[in-house]
Structures are given as C-alpha cells and as structure tokens.
Design an enzyme around this catalytic site. Structure first.
Site, PDB file in Angstrom:
ATOM      1  N   ASP A 160       0.843  -1.199  -0.034  1.00 14.58           N
ATOM      2  CA  ASP A 160       0.017   0.080  -0.029  1.00 14.58           C
ATOM      3  C   ASP A 160       0.866   1.390   0.115  1.00 14.58           C
ATOM      4  O   ASP A 160       2.070   1.078   0.265  1.00 14.58           O
ATOM      5  CB  ASP A 160      -1.067  -0.046   1.388  1.00 14.58           C
ATOM      6  CG  ASP A 160      -2.068   0.811   0.859  1.00 14.58           C
ATOM      7  OD1 ASP A 160      -2.185   1.447  -0.134  1.00 14.58           O
ATOM      8  OD2 ASP A 160      -3.069   0.400   1.589  1.00 14.58           O
ATOM      9  N   TYR A 161       0.174   2.300  -0.254  1.00 18.87           N
ATOM     10  CA  TYR A 161       1.215   3.626  -0.407  1.00 18.87           C
ATOM     11  C   TYR A 161       2.065   3.929   0.657  1.00 18.87           C
ATOM     12  O   TYR A 161       1.866   4.208   2.010  1.00 18.87           O
ATOM     13  CB  TYR A 161       0.031   4.776  -0.448  1.00 18.87           C
ATOM     14  CG  TYR A 161       0.541   6.162  -0.878  1.00 18.87           C
ATOM     15  CD1 TYR A 161       0.514   6.432  -2.224  1.00 18.87           C
ATOM     16  CD2 TYR A 161       1.102   7.093  -0.016  1.00 18.87           C
ATOM     17  CE1 TYR A 161       0.929   7.569  -2.526  1.00 18.87           C
ATOM     18  CE2 TYR A 161       1.501   8.251  -0.390  1.00 18.87           C
ATOM     19  CZ  TYR A 161       1.404   8.689  -1.718  1.00 18.87           C
ATOM     20  OH  TYR A 161       2.173   9.787  -2.326  1.00 18.87           O
TER      21      TYR A 161
END
Length: 727
Positions: free
Chosen positions: A268-269
């Site tokens: 994820d980011y």
C-alpha cells in the site's frame, strides 16, 4: 515461455538497476492525476519520470488517466528503453470509473454477487478505455467495527458474503480473458486483517488470534485468488506485532506456500517506508531489506526499493535470487496480461463523441443503486408514496446535494451525470410542484431559520422525506469516528420534523452502520448508503413503488455507538443475554441490550413474506456426505417482492467456543403476489470446519442448529448431527 516472451532469458539480460526498476510503482506525474487522493505524490516530476521509464528504472505508474498520454508513456518504455519492457498503469477504480456505482458496502446489501460482477465489468470497460490496465480493488477486508471509516469500501461483517463478492468482483474486473483490451487486473486488498484495527482506528494495530485470522479475515483473499486475482496489496497495519508489509508468514507462508499464489504483492502507499514509524525498521534501507525478504515484490511510491536494494545486494543482505524472484513474478503477470505481445492494449484513443455504453451503464447504475437500498422499517405501510394526490416535503441537507452522491474513493466520476434526490423525485411525480424542498440545516451546522422552515414544510405535507446522514468525508480512509451518529445539527432537525406530526420517511445516507437515535421514531427508514450516479432516480423508483426494496443489511445496526465492535456472529458467552429473561449478571450493557437494533441480514419489502418450517432430508450429515435443508416461502402480500433467504448454523459443542450463528448460504428469490417457492440448500462437512486450538482446519462430530431465516436473529432452529468418519 509466457506468450511470446522468454521471461528467464529476459531476466538474464537485465542489469540489477533494470530489475529493481520493475519493483517500483510511482505516482503518474504526466497524465491527469487525482490530486485529492495523495497530494504529496510528486517527488518525481514529469521529465524525471520519462527519464526513469526510458532507463528502465520504473515498472508501473498509478492514478493517472488518459489513453493518448498512456500510449506515449508506453512508447517510451517499449521503443526507447534498452529491453522494451512495458509498464503497467494502475489506479484506484473502487466502485466505478466515470459511471459511479454504489459504494461496495451498499452493493453488498443487494446480496447479489452477480450484480457486483456486472458493475465491476462496466467499471473495467470504462477504465481500460481511458488507459488503465490495473485496479487496486476489490477491498475484501472484514469490517466488524463501524467506527472504522473504510467499512464503506468493504462488504461488511460476514466472511461468507465477503467471499462471494470477492470472487464476483475479480471476475467482473478481469473478464474471461486477461489479454483483452477491456480486462482490468484486480488487486484484493488489504492483506491482511486491516478491518480488525483496534478501536476502529485507521492504521492502528491489529491483535487477534491466528484462528480468527484464518477463520474470518483470510478466506475472502483466498476466494479472490481462486477467482484469478494475480496481484495482492499488503496492508498498513501490523498483525500481532509484525507489520503486514514485512510479514513473511503472510506474504510467503500463507500466500505462496499454502495457497500457491502465482502473482505479485504490491505495498500500500509507502507502507514499506512506514516500517520505520512502526519501530520495526531502523531506517529506509532496513525497511527495504525486511520487505523484500518477507515477500513484497513491488514498492508503491516510497522509493525505498529504488534507493536501497542495489546497496543491500552489494552488502550481501539481499540476494540477487530474491530480486529475480520478485522480477519474475511481475514480468509473468505482465506477460499473462498480454502486454509483451500487445503493449498498447487499453491505450487506443477513444473516437470523439459520447461513449457507446453510457446509456447502458446509467441504467446499470440505477439498477445497482435500487438493489442496494435497505428498508429497515415501514410502519403502517406509509411507503410507497403516490405519484399524484400527495403533498410531499423533501427536507434535509442531502435534498439537493450533489457533492455527496458518490461517497468515498470516487476519484474519476463524472459529476455531470449525477442525479440528486430532488431531480429524481420531481421527475417521477405527476406534478413536480407537489414536492417542496427545504434543507433545514447544513451537514454539520445549523442554518438561520432552517428548522422553522422545515417544520412549516412538514406540517403542510402529507408525507415527509427526511434526507439525513453522513457527508462522504465521514467515510473512507482516515475517517474513523468515535460516535457513529448523525451530526448534532441534523439530530436537532430530525427531532423538530418528527414532532411536526406528518408521517416521516428517512432517507439515510451513510458509509457504515449508524446508531439511529431519533430517526428510529420515523414511520419508515430507508438506508440509501452512497448510491452513486443514479441516486435520485433509484430512490424515486423505490419511494413511489415502481420497485420493491430488496436490500438486506451487510452490517449490524447498533442501538448505541458504544456497542462497537458489534457483529452478529460473535462467540457464545457463559452468561448469554436473553431478551425478556433474567437481566442481572448477564452479558449486557447498563444502557442497552446485547443485541442489534437491526441485525445483519435484516430488510423489508413491499410484499409480505411468510416462512414455513425448515426441514432436513436426514437427521444426520455423514462425514463425507451431503445434507439438504429446505423451506417454503410465500409472498402473502399484494406486491411483487424479493426475499433474501439465509442459512445459518451453530455448532452446539466444540473444542473452541463457536459463534452463536454463522451464515453459510444465501439466495435472493423473486416472488409474485401469492407465489410460493420451496428453496433448497446443500451442506457438507467443509461448511462446518473451523480452526482448532492448534490452528488446523477441523470439523468435529456432534450436534448443530440450523436456521433458514430472513436475518441473523430470526427463525426457528432445526437440529442435525455431523457423524464421525467411518472406519
């Protein structure tokens, strides 16, 4: 060989820098980007991004759109880089692209996975037309705490329902052929147990037993992978002290070794960089070492792989074989998508003029929205309203609102095609002037004279539609709440309108289950979630009886915020609360019952469904056999209706305390007035398995209760026995 590319030969030709380049995905700084999502994304500007593509230093970009510009980016990768490896273009297409469908939680209320497959297919058609290959969806997290903002992106609190929708959405996004121009690579997320964050607080720690992890939170991911998903996104949270992005037990042990997953894992980011703040990694270099060692293949946006993997290889802390393994997974997925054979797939500029599918997708959005609405109550059959001969007041801050139709994680929707409540209702009325519209208050604040105007409108109306709820910014990432209630200004408006004396129908917009407070005194309540582009028309279809509400709750609506986390399939306790029974020294709160105000699976229609007695074809289920459960349902009402028939079981005695009920099967059945249907479900031993004290899957002989019912708290149980294996 995969397609026409020899992956192994290609890896042999790659420099270490080119290999590391395949392991990074960066924000698209060249194509039109969704700035509201991650506004700090552009540490690499357009010129630098082009240079990196040309040098083979980046393998994928995300959240930019545009087929024409995407084709130019791909041309740089394929024609100007040394090895011509195509780039992968991804984006957050969560519940629609230009056409916005209901939030996933709302769509789950339909209890129709095939509907989700159709809306995902439509989203894929639109997204690939605009230069995308890959979506970071579906969200398959289990959400048992309604304080968590990302409940809106899930299918709710039940694992069986989540598995069905996970399979459907993967099939819908990807279609039957991964190499097709309109195939959108799916990414089940967030791996794993992100929905179990403590206190419903986003990004928070997750502390849960391995049994609950495997029984509740992991099955939807397995279902998505079995449906063909080739990418998985790791989650932000830690699990029992180990951050998911560096969790080898999960990323390698479960995904690869137990499930045989053949795709790649993307962070994820910046979740790999965030290992530092977790206190799990000393610095960026250490974070990169831990992540790739655990089985993370692609780093999103942080740059830790780009900046540190080469040095780690040089120091002997990361092997070239580990790099090659991750590269192999990514290149294999690109090959299976057909990108080596046709690098410009999904990058053909659309011809001028309206897209040919707009009308069909608008109709699908209207159908999906209609099927997602849940009618919680309808006292005195106040609904449906008449299209003529009634004065109707539409009151509330959502009456004319268009900014909050789509809900969270809508970053590419076309607002020009969105239909608000007033527009949809007026269009359906024989005389549009029969509708009076008053906002009454703002979303979180009072309006001078607003309540007085609302009360006057209510007193002059034959029926009031009260449009209240959460603005869309209350749901989604980083939008956890301590009190899952209406804002105070809306509660004050509700109190005043309810006291005015006219019948009140609540149109409740939300991205989670709410404690209803004063709204429970309304004659009728429709949960309208965030329904997307066709909100106004869909709500009008139901309010005026063109269609009957058919949605059911995928989350339990509590009496009070303080009950969270609350979910229907909670384990039995030694002192269970029995409504109407002994109150003292039971599992209860001082202020309210240990029950839901409206349970999972609940929902009403304009028909009236009666259930016969559930029957079984045998008193026992053989170890390797099958048991069939049947019930006859009848629509004794005067309107056509759809019933969601739900099969629940309870293991009466087990080596671990089991839930009071567990959903195992469901089906949506259409019934004309007066029509009866016998519905049958089959169960096997596999449906009764759970993780034992040693965390191994086990089914234990003994007695089970079974319900065929319209909700998680309804119906009369029948009993059967699971027999032990013979011999």
């Amino acid at each position: 060989m995969t397609g026409r590319v020899d992956i192994e030969a290609l890896i042999d030709r790659m420099t270490l820098e080119e290999k590391i380049g395949q392991l990074s995905i960066l924000a698209d700084s060249i194509r039109p980007f969704a700035f509201d999502v991650n506004p700090d994304s552009f540490q690499w500007g357009p010129d630098r991004t082009r240079e990196m593509i040309r040098a083979g230093q980046v393998g994928a970009l995300f959240n930019g759109v545009g087929a024409k510009e995407g084709r130019e980016l791909q041309r740089i990768a394929v024609e100007q880089s040394r090895l011509g490896i195509p780039i992968l273009l991804g984006a957050d297409v969560i519940h629609g692209m230009r056409t916005v469908f209901p939030i996933p939680l709302g769509e789950a209320a339909s209890f129709e996975p095939e509907l989700a497959e159709r809306t995902a297919r439509a989203a894929a058609v639109e997204a690939t037309r605009e230069g995308l290959h890959w979506t970071f969806a579906p969200v398959v997290d289990i959400a048992r705490d309604q304080r968590w903002g990302r409940v809106a992106e899930t299918t709710g609190e039940d694992t069986v329902l989540a598995c069905a929708f996970a399979r459907a959405r993967v099939r819908g996004f990807q279609g039957p052929d991964l190499t097709a121009d309109d195939s959108l690579l799916a990414t089940p997320k967030h791996f794993a147990a992100y929905g179990a964050v403590s206190a419903g607080l986003d990004y928070n720690t997750v502390d849960l037993s391995p049994q609950t992890l495997f029984d509740v939170h992991l099955p939807p991911f397995k279902a998505a992978i079995e449906a063909g998903a080739l990418t998985v996104m790791s989650s932000f949270n830690d699990i029992n002290g180990v951050p998911a992005t560096a969790n080898r037990e999960l990323l390698t042990g479960v995904l690869r070794e137990q499930w045989g997953f053949e795709g790649f894992v993307v962070s994820d980011y910046t979740s790999d960089f965030e290992l530092i703040a977790h206190g799990y990694a000393a610095d960026e270099k250490h974070a990169a070492e831990l992540s790739i060692g655990a089985g993370l293949d692609m780093s999103m946006q942080s740059g830790v792989f780009m900046d540190h993997l080469a040095a780690l290889v040089g120091e002997g802390k990361v092997s070239v074989q580990a790099i090659d393994t991750a590269v192999r997974r990514i290149l294999t997925v690109k090959a299976r998508m057909g990108l080596f054979d046709n690098p410009y797939r999904s990058l053909n500029e659309a011809p001028p003029g309206p897209a040919p599918y707009l009308a069909a997708h608008d109709e699908l959005a209207r159908e999906a929205a209609r099927r997602s609405v849940v009618m919680l109550k309808n006292d005195g059959d106040v609904l449906p309203l008449r299209k003529a001969g009634q004065r109707i007041a539409l009151i509330g801050p959502f009456a004319r609102d268009r900014a909050n139709l789509a809900g969270c994680w809508n970053i590419f929707g076309d607002p020009s095609r969105e239909v608000d409540l007033e527009t949809g209702l007026r269009a359906a009325l024989a005389d549009g002037d029969a509708l009076e519209v008053v906002e009454g208050c703002d979303f979180e604040s009072a309006i001078d004279g607003g309540i007085d105007a609302a009360v006057a409108a209510a007193r002059g109306a034959d029926a009031v539609l009260l449009a209240l709820g959460e603005p869309s910014v209350f749901s989604g990432e980083a939008q956890s709440r301590t009190q899952i209630v209406l804002p105070a200004a809306q509660q004050a408006l509700a109190e005043a309108v309810l006291a005015a004396g006219s019948p009140v129908i609540v149109l409740l917009r939300c991205g989670r289950a709410l404690a209803l407070g004063p709204l429970q005194r309304a004659q009728a309540v429709l949960v309208t979630w965030f329904l997307g582009s066709q909100t106004g028309h869909a709500v009008a279809d139901l309010v005026f009886g063109e269609h009957s509400p058919g949605g059911r709750l995928p989350v339990s609506f509590p009496h009070d915020s303080g009950q969270q986390p609350y979910y229907y399939n909670h384990p039995a306790t030694g002192r269970p609360y029995v409504p109407g029974g002994l109150e003292a020294f039971r599992t209860r709160w001082r202020e309210t019952d240990h029950t839901a105000l409206y349970p999972f699976g609940h929902g009403l229609t304009y028909g009236r469904i009666e259930y016969g007695a559930a029957t079984l074809d045998a008193p026992a289920l053989a170890w390797d056999g099958e048991l069939r459960a049947r019930v006859r349902i009848t629509n004794v009402g005067e309107r056509a209706a759809e019933e969601v028939l739900q099969l629940y079981v309870r293991d009466r005695v087990a080596s671990r305390v089991r839930p009071v009920r567990e959903l195992k099967r469901f089906a949506k059945i259409a019934l004309a007035p007066g029509e009866s249907r016998e519905v049958e479900f089959a169960l096997s031993r596999a449906d009764l398995e759970f993780r034992g004290v040693d965390n191994r899957a086990v089914a234990e002989p003994g007695l089970f209760d079974l319900w065929l019912a319209p909700s998680a708290t309804a119906g009369e149980a029948v009993q059967f026995e699971l027999l032990a294996a013979q011999g």
